[in-house]
Scaffold this active site. Structure first.
Site, short mmCIF file in Angstrom:
data_model
loop_
_atom_site.label_atom_id
_atom_site.label_comp_id
_atom_site.label_asym_id
_atom_site.label_seq_id
_atom_site.Cartn_x
_atom_site.Cartn_y
_atom_site.Cartn_z
N ASP A 84 27.61 32.88 34.36
CA ASP A 84 27.62 33.58 34.91
C ASP A 84 27.48 34.84 35.46
OD1 ASP A 84 29.36 35.61 33.93
OD2 ASP A 84 29.21 35.62 31.53
N HIS B 211 40.52 32.26 33.53
CA HIS B 211 39.93 33.21 33.51
C HIS B 211 39.06 34.05 35.16
CE1 HIS B 211 37.31 37.05 31.56
NE2 HIS B 211 36.50 36.62 32.67
C1 HEM Z 1 32.77 36.72 26.43
C2 HEM Z 1 34.05 37.22 27.49
C3 HEM Z 1 33.79 36.67 28.38
C4 HEM Z 1 33.36 35.96 28.84
C5 HEM Z 1 32.26 34.51 28.48
C6 HEM Z 1 33.47 35.53 30.74
C7 HEM Z 1 32.71 34.84 31.81
C8 HEM Z 1 33.39 34.22 32.34
C9 HEM Z 1 32.84 33.60 33.52
C10 HEM Z 1 32.30 32.06 33.29
C11 HEM Z 1 33.24 33.97 35.21
C12 HEM Z 1 33.56 32.93 35.91
C13 HEM Z 1 31.77 33.14 37.00
C14 HEM Z 1 31.46 33.95 37.52
O1 HEM Z 1 32.50 34.69 38.48
O2 HEM Z 1 29.93 35.21 37.05
C15 HEM Z 1 34.19 35.61 35.17
C16 HEM Z 1 34.32 35.70 35.64
C17 HEM Z 1 34.54 37.32 35.99
N1 HEM Z 1 34.79 38.12 35.00
FE1 HEM Z 1 34.12 37.83 32.73
N2 HEM Z 1 33.95 36.41 30.81
C18 HEM Z 1 33.66 37.46 29.64
C19 HEM Z 1 34.31 38.81 29.96
C20 HEM Z 1 35.21 39.38 30.86
C21 HEM Z 1 36.14 41.02 30.28
C22 HEM Z 1 36.08 41.35 29.31
C23 HEM Z 1 36.81 41.46 32.07
C24 HEM Z 1 36.12 42.90 32.47
C25 HEM Z 1 37.39 43.22 32.14
C26 HEM Z 1 35.69 39.81 32.87
C27 HEM Z 1 35.62 40.57 34.03
C28 HEM Z 1 35.14 39.33 35.18
C29 HEM Z 1 35.80 38.91 36.28
C30 HEM Z 1 35.76 40.35 37.59
C31 HEM Z 1 35.00 38.11 37.45
C32 HEM Z 1 34.64 37.55 38.63
C33 HEM Z 1 36.00 37.20 39.30
C34 HEM Z 1 35.87 36.70 40.54
O3 HEM Z 1 36.16 37.42 41.07
O4 HEM Z 1 36.40 35.26 40.29
N3 HEM Z 1 35.18 39.31 31.88
N4 HEM Z 1 33.52 35.91 33.33
#
Ligand code: HEM
Length: 253
Positions: free
Chosen positions: A67, A161
């Site tokens: 993450d 996601h």
């Molecule tokens: C417990 C809650 C969450 C988990 C477990 C989670 C997990 C992840 C994971 C595993 C990734 C893919 C790896 C990475 O690029 O970091 C990701 C990407 C992302 N997440 Fe989350 N996330 C959560 C909540 C959120 C929230 C609340 C937001 C914003 C409102 C968010 C925004 C993003 C964004 C902007 C990316 C990158 C997308 C990209 O450009 O590829 N996430 N998240």
């Protein structure tokens, strides 16, 4: 969202490699602030122990996923514009500052852990072992969002996601995610009280966090495994120059 542990007038984030140091810093601040301010809500978060991996690696969250991969980088040409408040703001004290969104997001880990690894990977759109996109390559290979499989369906599912949160799906909106994990024991129902202390930084929260969160709310495959429980939005002034203190232009301006 629980109002008793949301918002507040002042947000302080204390960070240290050693939890004992962080605790001591908190006590010192509380002692200094006694009579002027009192604690409204507090959370403890943790990340990987410094030195736990032989080389620097993206951390994993409590769901086991890598993450933090696709974060804006300081070397990106638009990094400053996305993360820091510009010189053109009418709030002078916020020039070069940033806005932080802080959320307590509990993970429904009992449900999550019942899913097969393949299902879990489709929820995110990335592999669990190395964080690579389901369209192939390594962790840092860009996702190929328009690639379809033999069944004609997108390889990275429409509700994955990483797809729904990506700048490509949000008119370019991007934020710097700097989350921590939390584990506050267990709940009355026996489930772990654990998840992500989500923190993200951006120049304009309406165009970054709010835009992306609204989109996630409409169709993120990860949502059924999450509960957003507390939330705050904070204006963080820029660092102080030597001899100065943070926020002086606001307090004395
Ligand atoms: C417990 C809650 C969450 C988990 C477990 C989670 C997990 C992840 C994971 C595993 C990734 C893919 C790896 C990475 O690029 O970091 C990701 C990407 C992302 N997440 Fe989350 N996330 C959560 C909540 C959120 C929230 C609340 C937001 C914003 C409102 C968010 C925004 C993003 C964004 C902007 C990316 C990158 C997308 C990209 O450009 O590829 N996430 N998240």
């Amino acid at each position: 969202l629980d109002p008793r542990r949301s918002n507040g007038d002042l947000w302080i984030q204390i960070g240290a490699d050693d939890a004992l140091v962080a605790f001591h810093a908190l006590r010192a601040l509380q002692k200094e602030a006694a009579g002027q301010a009192r604690l409204r809500w507090q959370m403890n978060g943790f990340n990987r122990t410094p030195g736990a991996t032989a080389r620097p690696m993206t951390t994993r969250n409590l769901m086991g996923q890598v993450d933090g991969t696709n974060n804006p980088r300081p070397s990106d040409p638009d990094f400053d514009a996305r993360i820091f408040v510009g010189r053109d703001t009418d709030q002078e004290w916020m020039r070069d500052g940033s806005f932080a969104v802080v959320r307590r997001i509990r993970m429904l880990l009992d449900d999550w852990e019942k899913r097969s690894r393949r299902e879990q990977e489709r929820v995110i759109g990335r592999r669990k072992d190395n964080g690579a996109p389901l369209t192939g390559g390594s962790e840092t290979t860009p996702m190929r969002l328009d690639e379809t499989g033999a069944d004609g369906l997108p390889v990275i599912p429409a509700d994955a996601h990483a797809r729904v949160a990506a700048p490509e799906s949000n008119q370019g909106a991007a934020m710097l995610r700097r989350p921590f994990s939390f584990h506050d024991g267990f709940r009355d129902d026996g489930a772990p009280d654990a998840g992500l202390l989500f923190i993200c930084w951006q120049a304009d929260p309406l165009r970054a966090f709010t835009q992306v969160q609204r989109k996630l709310d409409r169709g993120d495959a990860l949502s059924p495994f999450l509960r957003h429980e507390a939330s705050g939005l904070y204006a963080v002034p820029p660092a102080a120059a030597p001899g100065d203190y943070v926020g002086r232009p606001l307090l004395e301006g």
